[in-house]
Design a protein around this motif. Structure first.
Motif, mmCIF file in Angstrom:
data_model
loop_
_atom_site.group_PDB
_atom_site.id
_atom_site.type_symbol
_atom_site.label_atom_id
_atom_site.label_comp_id
_atom_site.label_asym_id
_atom_site.label_seq_id
_atom_site.Cartn_x
_atom_site.Cartn_y
_atom_site.Cartn_z
ATOM 1 N N TYR A 32 -53.431 12.319 -8.924
ATOM 2 C CA TYR A 32 -52.410 12.370 -9.447
ATOM 3 C C TYR A 32 -51.539 13.210 -8.104
ATOM 4 O O TYR A 32 -50.197 12.410 -7.848
ATOM 5 C CB TYR A 32 -51.602 12.023 -10.636
ATOM 6 C CG TYR A 32 -52.054 10.429 -10.713
ATOM 7 C CD1 TYR A 32 -51.925 9.716 -10.249
ATOM 8 C CD2 TYR A 32 -53.363 10.165 -11.829
ATOM 9 C CE1 TYR A 32 -52.291 8.091 -10.559
ATOM 10 C CE2 TYR A 32 -53.476 8.804 -12.814
ATOM 11 C CZ TYR A 32 -52.882 8.200 -12.363
ATOM 12 O OH TYR A 32 -53.521 6.596 -11.827
ATOM 13 N N ALA A 63 -61.607 6.767 -2.486
ATOM 14 C CA ALA A 63 -61.010 5.514 -2.464
ATOM 15 C C ALA A 63 -61.005 4.201 -1.389
ATOM 16 O O ALA A 63 -61.013 3.146 -1.781
ATOM 17 C CB ALA A 63 -59.072 6.353 -2.511
ATOM 18 N N LEU A 80 -58.514 3.826 -10.638
ATOM 19 C CA LEU A 80 -58.237 5.164 -10.060
ATOM 20 C C LEU A 80 -59.390 6.345 -10.567
ATOM 21 O O LEU A 80 -59.598 7.256 -10.618
ATOM 22 C CB LEU A 80 -56.794 5.739 -10.084
ATOM 23 C CG LEU A 80 -56.228 4.256 -9.011
ATOM 24 C CD1 LEU A 80 -54.787 4.617 -9.743
ATOM 25 C CD2 LEU A 80 -56.481 4.491 -7.950
ATOM 26 N N THR A 89 -49.011 7.580 -6.430
ATOM 27 C CA THR A 89 -49.251 6.305 -6.758
ATOM 28 C C THR A 89 -50.436 5.845 -6.452
ATOM 29 O O THR A 89 -51.096 6.449 -5.218
ATOM 30 C CB THR A 89 -47.416 5.735 -6.761
ATOM 31 O OG1 THR A 89 -47.786 5.122 -4.760
ATOM 32 C CG2 THR A 89 -46.411 6.349 -7.253
ATOM 33 N N ARG A 90 -50.569 4.321 -6.425
ATOM 34 C CA ARG A 90 -51.618 3.747 -6.078
ATOM 35 C C ARG A 90 -51.111 3.478 -4.764
ATOM 36 O O ARG A 90 -51.800 3.224 -3.760
ATOM 37 C CB ARG A 90 -51.988 2.237 -6.899
ATOM 38 C CG ARG A 90 -52.646 1.813 -6.570
ATOM 39 C CD ARG A 90 -53.601 0.511 -7.241
ATOM 40 N NE ARG A 90 -53.424 0.800 -8.282
ATOM 41 C CZ ARG A 90 -55.036 0.764 -9.337
ATOM 42 N NH1 ARG A 90 -55.391 0.538 -8.451
ATOM 43 N NH2 ARG A 90 -55.260 0.612 -10.068
ATOM 44 N N GLN A 91 -49.791 2.705 -4.050
ATOM 45 C CA GLN A 91 -49.125 2.071 -3.427
ATOM 46 C C GLN A 91 -50.192 3.583 -2.403
ATOM 47 O O GLN A 91 -50.502 3.662 -0.511
ATOM 48 C CB GLN A 91 -48.260 2.181 -3.506
ATOM 49 C CG GLN A 91 -47.815 1.446 -1.981
ATOM 50 C CD GLN A 91 -46.202 0.912 -2.114
ATOM 51 O OE1 GLN A 91 -46.065 0.160 -2.857
ATOM 52 N NE2 GLN A 91 -45.682 0.643 -0.858
#
Length: 186
Positions: free
Chosen positions: A49, A21, A34, A54-56
């Protein structure tokens, strides 16, 4: 009694996800895929996940890991380097972190809509606190102005990193000028 320890493969998957990431956010910003991050980490989307719903949360975890590493480094250089050199070495690492992770910073800012969050304030507090013993040691050794505060020093260092425009050599050059000003004059 503490809860059960995460399995070794879960810990490895988390480390791999964070590394993938960070690389993706630095290269592509907050919109990094993602799916590509999961693939680069060698895991499936469900694993990504499960760790980061979440992405945040993923962006925050990557950034938090970087801040934590800087704080640990402060302790390490303080234990192994002479006072003034420890401060300078750590400040170089901070500048490298700030200037070298523009994509990550931008992703973090996008995730938080450019606002100051309690988490961001906590990370600023952590780095300021990590600087305090290094600065005090340098001041005691005569390598830093006795009236300089850690928050002032960190503001200068952050400004240098941002002013350097992402050019590592330029950022290091600017940091050298600031550090010359931090040292007391005879």
């Amino acid at each position: 009694m503490p809860g059960p320890r995460p399995r070794a493969d879960a810990q490895r998957n988390r480390r791999n996800l964070l590394a993938a990431a960070e690389s993706a956010f630095n290269a592509q910003g907050a919109g990094a895929s993602l799916d590509d991050i999961a693939r680069a980490a060698g895991v499936g989307n469900a694993t990504l996940y499960r760790h980061f719903p979440t992405r945040q949360q993923l962006i925050d975890a990557v950034y938090e890991e970087r801040i934590g590493a800087l704080c640990v480094l402060a302790e390490q250089v303080r234990a192994t380097e002479p006072a003034g050199a420890a401060l300078v070495g750590w400040l170089r690492a901070v500048v490298d972190h700030i200037s070298g992770s523009r994509g990550l910073r931008d992703a973090f800012a996008d995730a938080h809509h450019l606002g100051e969050t309690p988490q961001l304030a906590e990370w600023h507090r952590m780095t300021d606190e990590a600087a305090v013993p290094l600065l005090r040691d340098a001041q005691a050794a005569g390598a830093a102005h006795p009236d300089l505060r850690a928050d002032e020093l960190m503001a200068l260092v952050a400004a240098v990193a941002h002013a350097g425009g992402g050019d590592p050599a330029g950022v290091r050059r600017l940091l050298g000028f600031v550090l010359d000003g931090v040292a007391p004059r005879p």
